[in-house]
Design a protein around this motif. Structure first.
Motif, mmCIF file in Angstrom:
data_model
loop_
_atom_site.group_PDB
_atom_site.id
_atom_site.type_symbol
_atom_site.label_atom_id
_atom_site.label_comp_id
_atom_site.label_asym_id
_atom_site.label_seq_id
_atom_site.Cartn_x
_atom_site.Cartn_y
_atom_site.Cartn_z
ATOM 1 N N GLY A 1 -0.926 85.988 38.076
ATOM 2 C CA GLY A 1 -1.709 85.396 37.804
ATOM 3 C C GLY A 1 -2.038 83.908 38.486
ATOM 4 N N ASN A 2 -3.127 83.391 38.371
ATOM 5 C CA ASN A 2 -3.141 81.922 38.509
ATOM 6 C C ASN A 2 -3.130 80.834 37.444
ATOM 7 N N TYR A 3 -2.135 81.415 36.530
ATOM 8 C CA TYR A 3 -2.018 80.477 35.258
ATOM 9 C C TYR A 3 -0.440 80.888 34.716
ATOM 10 N N LEU A 4 0.226 80.018 33.736
ATOM 11 C CA LEU A 4 1.277 80.132 33.265
ATOM 12 C C LEU A 4 1.108 79.534 31.828
ATOM 13 N N LEU A 5 2.134 80.064 30.894
ATOM 14 C CA LEU A 5 2.279 79.724 29.657
ATOM 15 C C LEU A 5 3.153 78.550 29.406
ATOM 16 N N LEU A 6 2.971 77.577 28.588
ATOM 17 C CA LEU A 6 3.663 76.375 28.492
ATOM 18 C C LEU A 6 3.984 75.943 26.921
ATOM 19 N N ALA B 1 0.961 75.825 44.831
ATOM 20 C CA ALA B 1 0.978 74.758 43.545
ATOM 21 C C ALA B 1 1.740 75.474 42.383
ATOM 22 N N ARG B 2 1.632 76.570 42.157
ATOM 23 C CA ARG B 2 2.444 77.157 41.184
ATOM 24 C C ARG B 2 3.738 77.052 41.349
ATOM 25 N N HIS B 3 4.335 77.349 42.547
ATOM 26 C CA HIS B 3 5.908 77.159 42.947
ATOM 27 C C HIS B 3 6.324 75.695 42.540
#
Length: 371
Positions: free
Chosen positions: A309-314, A289-291
């Protein structure tokens, strides 16, 4: 007031009076798409639910017992593809009411007023309040820009001043900054009088754990924190572990209550540890899902940062506060990074399943469209 003068309540310790506590908006989240606290977005293994449903009612009246839990964790770690560098015993494992309680206990056991807690910035927000409760000084070294690179040289220089504790979140929340195990071991070896604590809550999403490389007899000043919250879906039951040299684990355990972890949490943890394929499948789905989401973001030239991690910054085009509020109105929760150094104005987006991220991205594009 009935003839009595009004009195002010007793003041707490000066360190507590000056403290700004860690707070998180935990109310009103049920029924929404929870992409704000990096939780498992599907729930735990069905075997966990079965174990809780089968929990004998009479055991509610009995203080919890931990027989077999430490052994189950060790067996789970030993069976992982990376394995362990050395044999662990139950004396190497501490059990806590979530990793938050472990962090508090570590700092309570090893930190004194005037000591220094060394960490990076930005990082998990609970380290600071725990250190502040003890009257510790906090030295937070900024990540290197661009890319939020771990400040290895600056941390190494700070270790020459012998801080009491070095707290590393690996991969780091919220920047995703990753530190290879060899570098963690090098830092611990270079500072034998500093307790090096590695918070590995998100390790499953990167594989950067130090555990397959460490012999605690050789590096007794290293302590590793693990949880079943982010991957196995036990955040609501609060259970965490600390792995390290038996003497360190013993000292940290001395400042906790004898029954801090409840019986249901123990039962759920045993079931979750016994169903590693479920956890592995969830982690694999999160990575897919991250990809997918990162591919879509880059196609649309969204300003984002993703690492571990299971997160990102936007970084939205519009005000992050406005976008966060409108996403919530649409039933989707994300976490504002307002006020945090280096990432002020961004949103941290937790990654769930591909279907959930498709729902998020559709809503986000409608909300953060060009004026």
């Amino acid at each position: 007031m009935n003839g009595h003068s009004q009195r002010k309540p007793l003041r707490a310790r000066p360190e507590v009076e000056q403290l700004k506590g860690y707070s998180a908006p935990l109310e009103g989240r049920r029924g929404l798409l929870r992409l704000d606290f990096n939780e498992n977005t599907l729930g735990p293994s069905p075997k966990v639910a079965e174990a809780i449903r089968a929990f004998p009612a009479e055991q509610i009246a009995i203080y919890p017992e931990y027989d077999g839990l430490r052994e189950a964790l060790i067996a789970n770690l030993e069976s992982s593809p990376a394995g362990l560098a050395c044999a662990l015993t139950t004396a190497h494992v501490g059990v806590f009411n979530g990793v938050d309680a472990a962090i508090h206990a570590v700092i309570h056991a090893y930190g004194s007023a005037g000591d220094t807690l060394l960490t990076t910035s930005p990082t998990f927000g609970y380290y600071g309040p725990c250190a502040g409760m003890q009257g510790m000084a906090i030295e937070a070294v900024p990540h290197e820009l661009p890319g939020f690179v771990f400040p290895m040289e600056a941390i190494g220089a700070a270790l020459l001043r012998t801080p009491r504790i070095l707290m590393l979140c690996n991969p780091n929340n919220p920047t995703g900054t990753r530190l290879p195990a060899a570098q963690v071991l090098a830092l611990a070896a270079a500072a034998p009088q500093t307790l090096v604590v590695v918070d590995e809550l998100y390790e499953a999403f990167t594989g950067d754990s130090v555990l397959p490389s460490i012999d605690f007899r050789a590096v007794p000043n290293l302590l590793v924190l693990r949880s079943l919250a982010k991957t196995a879906g036990l955040a609501g039951l609060r259970i965490g572990f600390a792995l390290g040299h038996p003497e360190v684990v013993d000292r940290v355990g001395r400042v906790t209550g004898p029954y801090d972890v409840n019986s249901l949490a123990v039962t759920a943890a045993m079931a979750a540890l016994g169903d590693q394929p479920y956890t592995d499948a969830y982690v694999a789905e999160v990575l897919r899902a991250r990809h997918w989401l990162v591919t879509e973001m880059r196609r649309e030239r969204a300003s984002c940062h993703v690492a571990g991690g299971n997160y990102l910054l936007l970084w939205p085009r519009r005000s992050s506060a406005t976008v966060e509020a409108e996403l919530r109105a649409a039933g989707i929760l994300v976490r504002s990074m307002a006020g945090k150094p280096q990432i002020d104005g961004s949103l941290r987006i937790s990654i769930g399943t591909t279907e959930q991220m498709q729902l998020f991205w559709q809503a986000y594009q409608a909300i953060d469209s060009e004026p």
